[in-house]
Enzyme design. Structure first.
Site, PDB file in Angstrom:
ATOM      1  N   THR A   8      23.181  55.290  65.145  1.00 28.98           N
ATOM      2  CA  THR A   8      23.998  54.593  64.591  1.00 28.98           C
ATOM      3  C   THR A   8      25.342  54.902  65.012  1.00 28.98           C
ATOM      4  OG1 THR A   8      24.415  56.421  62.891  1.00 28.98           O
ATOM      5  CG2 THR A   8      22.671  54.776  62.254  1.00 28.98           C
ATOM      6  N   ASP A  64      28.166  62.345  79.007  1.00 29.00           N
ATOM      7  CA  ASP A  64      28.026  63.003  77.875  1.00 29.00           C
ATOM      8  C   ASP A  64      29.084  64.518  78.134  1.00 29.00           C
ATOM      9  OD1 ASP A  64      27.429  65.154  75.849  1.00 29.00           O
ATOM     10  OD2 ASP A  64      26.166  63.647  75.103  1.00 29.00           O
ATOM     11  N   ASP A 107      27.459  67.956  76.976  1.00 32.52           N
ATOM     12  CA  ASP A 107      26.196  68.227  78.144  1.00 32.52           C
ATOM     13  C   ASP A 107      26.841  68.915  79.365  1.00 32.52           C
ATOM     14  OD1 ASP A 107      24.230  68.050  76.307  1.00 32.52           O
ATOM     15  OD2 ASP A 107      23.736  65.915  76.959  1.00 32.52           O
ATOM     16  N   ARG A 109      27.312  62.975  66.815  1.00 33.39           N
ATOM     17  CA  ARG A 109      27.202  61.453  66.586  1.00 33.39           C
ATOM     18  C   ARG A 109      25.806  61.161  66.521  1.00 33.39           C
ATOM     19  NH1 ARG A 109      29.930  57.417  70.720  1.00 33.39           N
ATOM     20  NH2 ARG A 109      28.158  57.908  71.922  1.00 33.39           N
TER      21      ARG A 109
HETATM   22  C1  PRP Z   1      30.816  63.387  71.541  1.00 36.23           C
HETATM   23  C2  PRP Z   1      32.415  63.549  71.991  1.00 36.23           C
HETATM   24  C3  PRP Z   1      32.970  63.224  70.689  1.00 36.23           C
HETATM   25  C4  PRP Z   1      32.250  61.967  70.209  1.00 36.23           C
HETATM   26  C5  PRP Z   1      33.058  60.721  70.430  1.00 36.23           C
HETATM   27  O1  PRP Z   1      30.353  64.270  70.836  1.00 36.23           O
HETATM   28  O2  PRP Z   1      32.511  65.003  72.146  1.00 36.23           O
HETATM   29  O3  PRP Z   1      32.979  63.998  69.549  1.00 36.23           O
HETATM   30  O4  PRP Z   1      30.929  62.118  70.838  1.00 36.23           O
HETATM   31  O5  PRP Z   1      32.372  59.609  69.946  1.00 36.23           O
HETATM   32  P1  PRP Z   1      32.948  58.876  69.023  1.00 36.23           P
HETATM   33  O6  PRP Z   1      34.293  58.392  69.135  1.00 36.23           O
HETATM   34  O7  PRP Z   1      31.989  57.569  68.936  1.00 36.23           O
HETATM   35  O8  PRP Z   1      32.803  59.449  67.481  1.00 36.23           O
HETATM   36  P2  PRP Z   1      28.846  64.634  70.595  1.00 36.23           P
HETATM   37  O9  PRP Z   1      28.527  63.643  69.345  1.00 36.23           O
HETATM   38  O10 PRP Z   1      28.007  63.932  71.805  1.00 36.23           O
HETATM   39  O11 PRP Z   1      28.492  66.015  70.240  1.00 36.23           O
HETATM   40  P3  PRP Z   1      28.533  66.984  71.296  1.00 36.23           P
HETATM   41  O12 PRP Z   1      30.237  67.423  71.566  1.00 36.23           O
HETATM   42  O13 PRP Z   1      27.856  68.153  70.416  1.00 36.23           O
HETATM   43  O14 PRP Z   1      27.936  66.783  72.620  1.00 36.23           O
HETATM   44  N1  URA Z   2      30.655  60.902  73.958  1.00 33.95           N
HETATM   45  C1  URA Z   2      30.689  61.445  75.118  1.00 33.95           C
HETATM   46  O1  URA Z   2      30.337  62.581  75.511  1.00 33.95           O
HETATM   47  N2  URA Z   2      30.754  60.667  75.923  1.00 33.95           N
HETATM   48  C2  URA Z   2      30.924  59.305  75.839  1.00 33.95           C
HETATM   49  O2  URA Z   2      31.224  58.378  76.689  1.00 33.95           O
HETATM   50  C3  URA Z   2      31.013  58.791  74.509  1.00 33.95           C
HETATM   51  C4  URA Z   2      30.769  59.769  73.533  1.00 33.95           C
END
Ligand code: PRP
Ligand code: URA
Length: 216
Positions: free
Chosen positions: A115, A207, A210, A111
């Protein structure tokens, strides 16, 4: 409380007491990376029970030490587990314990921090993915942007049966997904209150990527 304005018939909240217990530990900021990772795996297994409840069975004759009997076995309807990278990876092993013969596809998506739009960076699916029940796994459903992009990717690949398994969902994300795709089914352990200004789920668990990988 007002009725949600989405198609509730395609939403399952897996609210087993042990699921709620485990999610409460997952949410705590004091939970270690090791424990967090274990809980995500266990919760995926619990959720997988519900998401595969309608898998077809066939009769087989089995000879016990005492007599022959008719039992029921999964009739070979094939499953693919499709984690959205990174955080979805934490749910794969739990689901593989449940469906050991499943294939695993990967959809890499992050994400944009400003944005909140999803950006795809990697995709690899099993060659016969269109014949499989596809379980997209990602612990978090926030705006729904990442889930919708993953669903679209599978639809373009010809997949008919798509099920989205998340652990924590925001109402706006559930609505975004159910409105976007008329057939997808969504499974979540809990529905949270709202998103904050950074599109993080409140109360949420932070997160997920993380916390699973210990990168913060
Ligand atoms: C997080 C999560 C989803 C997304 C959810 O991933 O694991 O994939 O955000 O958010 P959304 O519904 O608003 O799209 P992130 O982009 O943080 O990546 P990561 O798993 O690599 O930490
Ligand atoms: N992605 C995450 O990992 N946590 C949130 O709360 C939203 C998006």
């Amino acid at each position: 409380m007002s009725k949600p304005d989405y198609d509730e018939s395609r939403l399952t909240v897996v609210d087993h007491p042990m699921v709620q217990h485990k999610v409460s530990i997952l949410r705590s900021k004091d939970t270690s990376t090791k424990e967090f990772r274990e809980l995500v795996r266990e919760l995926a297994l619990f959720e997988g029970y519900e998401a595969t409840r309608d898998l077809p069975l066939e009769d087989v004759e089995v000879e016990t030490p005492l007599e022959k009997t008719i039992c029921h076995r999964a009739s070979g309807k094939k499953v693919a587990i499709v984690p959205v990278l990174r955080a979805g990876l934490g749910m794969v092993d739990g689901l593989l314990e449940l469906v050991p013969s499943a294939r695993v596809g990967h959809i890499g998506m992050y994400r944009d921090p400003e944005t909140h739009e999803p950006h795809e960076y990697y995709c690899k699916l099993p060659p016969d993915v269109e014949k499989r029940i596809c379980l997209i796994v990602d612990p978090m459903l926030a705006t729904g942007g990442s889930a919708n992009a993953a669903i679209d990717y599978l639809r373009k690949a010809g997949v008919k049966d798509v099920r989205l398994l998340v652990l924590v969902a925001a109402p706006v994300g559930i609505k975004a997904v159910l409105d976007h795709d008329p057939d997808v089914r969504v499974y979540t352990c809990e529905i949270d209150r709202e998103l904050n200004d950074n599109a993080y789920i409140l109360p949420g668990l932070g997160d997920a990527g993380d916390r699973i990988f210990g990168t913060k």
